[in-house]
Motif scaffolding. Sequence first.
Motif, short mmCIF file in Angstrom:
data_model
loop_
_atom_site.label_atom_id
_atom_site.label_comp_id
_atom_site.label_asym_id
_atom_site.label_seq_id
_atom_site.Cartn_x
_atom_site.Cartn_y
_atom_site.Cartn_z
N LEU A 49 9.85 5.10 6.05
CA LEU A 49 8.72 4.30 6.50
C LEU A 49 7.45 4.68 5.75
CD1 LEU A 49 9.31 4.27 10.37
CD2 LEU A 49 9.52 2.32 8.83
N ALA A 50 7.30 5.97 5.50
CA ALA A 50 6.13 6.45 4.75
C ALA A 50 6.14 5.89 3.33
CB ALA A 50 6.11 7.98 4.72
N LYS A 51 7.30 5.89 2.68
CA LYS A 51 7.40 5.37 1.32
C LYS A 51 7.05 3.89 1.26
CE LYS A 51 10.88 8.62 -0.43
NZ LYS A 51 12.28 8.77 -0.88
N ARG A 52 7.50 3.12 2.27
CA ARG A 52 7.18 1.70 2.31
C ARG A 52 5.68 1.47 2.48
NH1 ARG A 52 11.94 -0.58 6.37
NH2 ARG A 52 13.71 0.01 5.06
N ALA A 53 5.08 2.26 3.36
CA ALA A 53 3.63 2.14 3.58
C ALA A 53 2.86 2.49 2.31
CB ALA A 53 3.20 3.03 4.73
N HIS A 54 3.25 3.58 1.65
CA HIS A 54 2.58 3.99 0.40
C HIS A 54 2.75 2.92 -0.67
CE1 HIS A 54 3.09 8.51 1.62
NE2 HIS A 54 2.30 7.83 2.42
N TYR A 55 3.97 2.40 -0.80
CA TYR A 55 4.24 1.39 -1.83
C TYR A 55 3.41 0.13 -1.59
CZ TYR A 55 6.72 -2.24 -4.43
OH TYR A 55 7.03 -3.29 -5.26
N GLY A 56 3.25 -0.27 -0.31
CA GLY A 56 2.48 -1.47 -0.01
C GLY A 56 1.04 -1.36 -0.45
N TRP A 57 0.40 -0.21 -0.17
CA TRP A 57 -1.01 -0.04 -0.56
C TRP A 57 -1.17 0.15 -2.05
CZ3 TRP A 57 -4.01 -2.00 2.73
CH2 TRP A 57 -3.79 -1.86 4.09
N ILE A 58 -0.23 0.86 -2.68
CA ILE A 58 -0.30 1.05 -4.14
C ILE A 58 -0.14 -0.28 -4.86
CG2 ILE A 58 0.93 2.04 -6.11
CD1 ILE A 58 1.48 4.51 -4.39
N LYS A 59 0.75 -1.13 -4.36
CA LYS A 59 0.94 -2.45 -4.97
C LYS A 59 -0.33 -3.29 -4.85
CE LYS A 59 4.09 -6.42 -4.90
NZ LYS A 59 5.22 -7.07 -4.19
N LEU A 60 -1.00 -3.21 -3.69
CA LEU A 60 -2.24 -3.96 -3.51
C LEU A 60 -3.34 -3.44 -4.43
CD1 LEU A 60 -2.33 -4.37 0.36
CD2 LEU A 60 -2.54 -6.24 -1.28
N LEU A 61 -3.38 -2.14 -4.63
CA LEU A 61 -4.43 -1.54 -5.46
C LEU A 61 -4.22 -1.81 -6.94
CD1 LEU A 61 -4.77 1.87 -3.61
CD2 LEU A 61 -6.65 0.28 -4.02
N THR A 62 -2.97 -1.85 -7.38
CA THR A 62 -2.69 -1.95 -8.82
C THR A 62 -2.34 -3.36 -9.28
OG1 THR A 62 -0.38 -1.34 -8.41
CG2 THR A 62 -1.92 0.44 -8.89
N GLN A 63 -1.80 -4.21 -8.33
CA GLN A 63 -1.35 -5.57 -8.69
C GLN A 63 -0.34 -5.49 -9.84
OE1 GLN A 63 -2.02 -8.33 -6.90
NE2 GLN A 63 -3.17 -7.03 -5.48
N LYS A 64 -0.66 -6.04 -11.01
CA LYS A 64 0.29 -6.05 -12.13
C LYS A 64 0.02 -4.95 -13.15
CE LYS A 64 1.10 -11.05 -11.83
NZ LYS A 64 1.01 -12.34 -12.56
N ASP A 65 -0.98 -4.10 -12.87
CA ASP A 65 -1.34 -3.03 -13.81
C ASP A 65 -0.39 -1.85 -13.64
OD1 ASP A 65 -2.53 -1.10 -15.38
OD2 ASP A 65 -4.58 -1.64 -14.81
N LEU A 66 0.64 -1.78 -14.47
CA LEU A 66 1.64 -0.73 -14.35
C LEU A 66 1.09 0.64 -14.74
CD1 LEU A 66 4.77 -2.57 -15.82
CD2 LEU A 66 4.12 -2.28 -13.42
N PHE A 67 0.13 0.66 -15.67
CA PHE A 67 -0.47 1.94 -16.07
C PHE A 67 -1.25 2.55 -14.91
CE2 PHE A 67 -4.20 4.23 -17.77
CZ PHE A 67 -3.54 5.28 -18.40
N LEU A 68 -2.06 1.71 -14.22
CA LEU A 68 -2.81 2.17 -13.06
C LEU A 68 -1.87 2.61 -11.94
CD1 LEU A 68 -5.50 2.57 -11.60
CD2 LEU A 68 -5.44 0.16 -10.94
#
Length: 282
Positions: free
Chosen positions: A158-177
Amino acid sequence: MPWEKRGKNKYFYKKVKQPDGKWKKTYFGKGLRAEVESMIHEKQQAHKRKQRDISKQVADAKAAQKRHEKSTSKLVDLMMAGDGYHNPASRGWRKISKTKSKKGANPMDDKQPNAKTHDPLDIQQCIERAKNGDATALPFLKEHIEKNPQLVLQNANLAKRAHYGWIKLLTQKDLFLQECLNKEIYHLQLQLMEQGNGTTVEKLIIDQVISTYLQIYYHERVNMERLSFCSEVPASETKALEATFNRHMRSLCTYSAINAISAKAQIEKAVNSALENLKLAS
């Protein structure tokens, strides 16, 4: 459709909502002005679609974080109760005081003929019994934790899913970020774990600290983007940031409190072990 066919030609119409709630069509023809209005309209529609997608991602990330926080809260209560601690009215973790019988009273008098028997398989009941000072519930809680390691694993997922959700929102398509942010989170987790005592409860709280940290980061970035084209941030966004910040501070306070309790327990264990060795030596 904004472009409407009349005979062999297409003409651009724009629908505008009036103050009374009705929609009114505005005619722009088929010339340069129509082309410009058409491009503006397409840009607005693309922006709305993007905002809808972001809103859905934010809702999914918040839902994942709520599930993670709920799971963490239950596991922390369970593990701390198993170690003999509780957090009454969220005033801080403290040792569960044992139930004391009245002076001069016969302990057998407390037993009622129709008293409800305790079910050791009811974990929530065991936690409540431990909070009320019933030391007999502690072995059941410890045994339940040892026999169900998947509880911690499920919380980690559950923690990994929560982290992934916010990281995806913060970075969008920027793989380097995204890669940079993953590295930052990894080092932050290591730093918090090094400062602690390595207990499972601390790891659960650290995951929650990371989730709220990422959410604060996201809200701050959104606010900065808004201020680049408008003079103020909506009140709803300010409240969301304040609520997230409060949750983050509570997570940090919980981490500090449990860290102190773990350190104290280790010191007490070392002192008791030293005293036992002295007794044996004498």
